[in-house]
Design a protein around this motif. Structure first.
Motif, PDB file in Angstrom:
ATOM      1  N   GLU A  77       0.818  -1.215   0.000  1.00 13.34           N
ATOM      2  CA  GLU A  77       0.000   0.000   0.000  1.00 13.34           C
ATOM      3  C   GLU A  77       0.849   1.260   0.000  1.00 13.34           C
ATOM      4  O   GLU A  77       0.433   2.301  -0.516  1.00 13.34           O
ATOM      5  N   THR A 192     -11.542  -0.159  -4.151  1.00 12.41           N
ATOM      6  CA  THR A 192     -10.961  -0.543  -2.878  1.00 12.41           C
ATOM      7  C   THR A 192     -11.907  -1.508  -2.196  1.00 12.41           C
ATOM      8  O   THR A 192     -13.104  -1.536  -2.476  1.00 12.41           O
ATOM      9  N   ARG A 213     -11.283   7.120   2.290  1.00 14.07           N
ATOM     10  CA  ARG A 213     -10.239   8.142   2.401  1.00 14.07           C
ATOM     11  C   ARG A 213      -9.514   8.043   3.739  1.00 14.07           C
ATOM     12  O   ARG A 213      -8.286   8.179   3.803  1.00 14.07           O
ATOM     13  N   HIS A 216      -7.172   4.943   3.793  1.00 10.84           N
ATOM     14  CA  HIS A 216      -6.004   5.028   2.907  1.00 10.84           C
ATOM     15  C   HIS A 216      -5.264   6.358   3.076  1.00 10.84           C
ATOM     16  O   HIS A 216      -4.540   6.791   2.163  1.00 10.84           O
ATOM     17  N   ALA A 217      -5.409   6.990   4.238  1.00 11.69           N
ATOM     18  CA  ALA A 217      -4.791   8.300   4.459  1.00 11.69           C
ATOM     19  C   ALA A 217      -3.274   8.261   4.382  1.00 11.69           C
ATOM     20  O   ALA A 217      -2.630   9.267   4.056  1.00 11.69           O
ATOM     21  N   ASP A 218      -2.670   7.103   4.684  1.00  7.76           N
ATOM     22  CA  ASP A 218      -1.206   6.987   4.653  1.00  7.76           C
ATOM     23  C   ASP A 218      -0.721   6.163   3.464  1.00  7.76           C
ATOM     24  O   ASP A 218       0.425   5.701   3.448  1.00  7.76           O
ATOM     25  N   PRO A 221       0.974   8.095  -2.786  1.00  8.17           N
ATOM     26  CA  PRO A 221       0.397   9.364  -3.253  1.00  8.17           C
ATOM     27  C   PRO A 221      -0.651   9.193  -4.349  1.00  8.17           C
ATOM     28  O   PRO A 221      -1.640   9.938  -4.375  1.00  8.17           O
ATOM     29  N   ARG A 224      -4.039   8.430  -2.790  1.00  9.55           N
ATOM     30  CA  ARG A 224      -4.641   9.605  -2.154  1.00  9.55           C
ATOM     31  C   ARG A 224      -5.117  10.610  -3.192  1.00  9.55           C
ATOM     32  O   ARG A 224      -6.162  11.255  -3.028  1.00  9.55           O
ATOM     33  N   ARG A 225      -4.385  10.710  -4.297  1.00  7.59           N
ATOM     34  CA  ARG A 225      -4.783  11.631  -5.367  1.00  7.59           C
ATOM     35  C   ARG A 225      -6.113  11.213  -5.984  1.00  7.59           C
ATOM     36  O   ARG A 225      -6.997  12.047  -6.202  1.00  7.59           O
ATOM     37  N   LEU A 227      -8.483   9.276  -4.637  1.00  7.43           N
ATOM     38  CA  LEU A 227      -9.580   9.407  -3.687  1.00  7.43           C
ATOM     39  C   LEU A 227      -9.965  10.869  -3.473  1.00  7.43           C
ATOM     40  O   LEU A 227     -11.142  11.180  -3.240  1.00  7.43           O
ATOM     41  N   ALA A 228      -9.014  11.769  -3.569  1.00  8.50           N
ATOM     42  CA  ALA A 228      -9.336  13.194  -3.444  1.00  8.50           C
ATOM     43  C   ALA A 228     -10.199  13.666  -4.611  1.00  8.50           C
ATOM     44  O   ALA A 228     -11.028  14.576  -4.452  1.00  8.50           O
TER      45      ALA A 228
END
Length: 357
Positions: A77, A192, A213, A216-218, A221, A224-225, A227-228
Motif C-alpha cells: 500500500e 478498494t 479516504r 487510505h490516508a497513509d 500518493p 490519495r490523489r 480518492l481526493a
C-alpha cells in the motif's frame, strides 16, 4: 418452436439472447431496467472471454474501444513493488460491453421490462436465470438454502477523470484492505475493498468514500490523489454478496448462468468472463441438442470449473485482506509473481490475480 425465457438482461442474459438460434427458439428476455446503465467501471476480458466475444460477433468493436493490457503490477500500500505479473487481455467499460451485446440481440427476441419474482408463471420450455446474485430463478427452483450470502467486505469503486501514468497502475495490498488502479477510456478506474459494517444493502456512496479516504490516508500518493478526486455521484459502494456452493446449475426446466450460478468475490477478475462463457456454451448446446440434453451437457461443462473459481476467489480475497502477517504475505506474492502469468489460456485462472473491481 421451443420457448426460452431469460430472466435478467445483464452480461449473461444479453449474450445468451444473442447466441440462441431465432429459427429454432422463441426467446423472451425479462429485464427490470428500462435502459442499460450508463455508468460502470472497467472489466478485464481474458483470452477465453475474448473467444466468447468473437463467437458473439462483438470482439472487434470492443477492441476498437478497449485498452490492451500486457502486465499487472502488484504493490504494497505504501508503493513498494511486490510483483509484475504478465497478462494477456484487454479492459472495457461495463457500459461498452453491455451496449455491444445489446446491439447483436436479434429483433425476434421479445423484450419485457419487468421484475420476475415467480418463475412458475413464465411457462417456457427452458427458464434461464441470468438475474444475478439475488436470482429469483435460483430461489424458485433451488429453494431458500440457495439464497445469496453477504460477506463482511465492502467494495467501493468508481472512475475519475485523471489519467494516471502506466507505472502507477496495479493493485496495492495493505493491512486488511486493498486498492486497485486500472485504465479506463475516461480516465482511471479505481476500487478498494475492506471489511465494514455498512449496509448490507443501500450503502451510501458518500459515507463509503469518507471511510475509504480515512483508511487510505497513509497510502501511496497516487491512491490519495485518486480518492481526493472521487465524488459520491460517480462512486459505487456495496457489500459483496456471493452464492453458496451449488452442485448443479440445472434443475428441472431451469438453468443458471453468470452470477446467478457462481457469484464470487472479485479477486480473480473472472466474473464477467465466466458469464460470457456460460452464455455461449449454453447457447451452442441448445442449438445442437434437445433442451434436456443441452442442459445436462451445460452443467457438466460449466459447474465444476466455475465452482472451483468461486472457491479460489474467496481464498485469494482472504489473503488480500489479511489483518496480520503482511511481510510473509508480501514475500509470497513476490514469489508467486515470478512464476504466474495472468490471463493466459494455458495457466489455471486460480493462479491469477485481479485486474479490475
Amino acid at each position: 418452436m421451443d420457448t426460452i425465457s431469460i430472466v435478467g438482461g445483464g452480461i449473461a442474459g444479453l449474450a445468451l439472447a444473442s447466441r440462441l438460434d431465432p429459427d429454432r427458439f422463441e426467446v423472451t428476455l425479462h429485464e427490470q431496467r428500462a435502459e442499460l446503465p450508463v455508468a460502470g467501471t472497467s472489466l478485464a476480458m481474458w483470452p477465453d472471454a475474448q473467444a466468447a466475444l468473437a463467437a458473439l460477433g462483438v470482439l472487434d468493436p470492443l477492441r476498437s474501444v478497449g485498452i490492451p493490457i500486457d502486465h499487472f503490477p502488484m504493490w504494497s500500500e505504501a508503493g513498494r513493488r511486490l510483483a509484475d505479473l504478465s497478462a494477456e487481455g484487454m479492459v472495457v467499460s461495463r457500459h461498452e460491453l453491455l451496449s455491444a451485446l445489446d446491439a447483436v440481440v436479434p429483433d425476434s427476441v421479445r423484450r419485457v421490462t419487468e421484475r420476475v419474482d415467480d418463475v412458475d408463471r413464465l411457462g417456457a420450455t427452458v427458464v434461464v436465470g441470468a438475474d444475478g446474485v439475488h436470482s429469483a430463478v435460483r430461489r424458485g427452483r433451488w429453494g431458500s438454502r440457495s439464497d445469496a450470502r453477504v460477506t463482511p467486505v465492502l467494495a467501493v469503486r468508481g472512475v475519475v477523470a485523471d489519467e494516471l501514468p502506466e507505472h502507477a497502475l496495479g493493485e496495492y495490498w495493505g493491512r486488511g484492505q486493498l486498492f486497485g488502479l486500472g485504465p479506463h477510456n475516461e480516465g482511471t478506474n479505481w476500487y478498494t475493498a475492506f471489511r465494514s459494517d455498512l449496509g448490507p444493502r443501500h450503502v451510501d456512496a458518500g459515507d463509503a468514500l469518507d471511510i475509504a479516504r480515512a483508511r487510505h490516508a497513509d497510502a501511496a500518493p497516487q491512491i490519495r490523489r485518486v480518492l481526493a478526486s472521487a465524488a459520491p455521484e460517480t462512486t459505487l459502494a456495496q457489500r459483496i454478496w456471493t452464492t453458496p456452493r451449488l452442485s448443479s446449475y440445472v434443475r428441472a426446466d431451469a438453468a443458471l448462468v453468470g452470477d446467478a450460478a457462481h457469484a464470487m468475490t472479485p479477486n480473480l477478475g473472472r466474473g464477467a468472463c465466466e458469464a460470457l462463457i456460460d452464455a455461449v456454451t449454453l447457447g451452442d448446446l441448445l442449438g445442437r441438442m434437445s433442451p434436456d440434453a443441452a442442459l445436462a451437457a451445460y452443467d457438466r461443462a460449466r459447474c465444476r470449473r466455475t465452482q472451483r473459481l468461486r472457491a479460489a476467489s474467496s481464498v485469494l480475497g482472504r489473503v488480500a485482506l489479511a489483518e496480520r502477517l503482511q511481510p510473509l504475505r508480501d514475500r509470497l506474492v513476490a514469489t508467486v509473481g515470478r512464476r504466474s502469468l495472468v490471463g493466459r489460456r494455458d495457466v489455471p485462472a486460480e493462479a491469477s490475480a485481479r485486474m479490475t473491481g
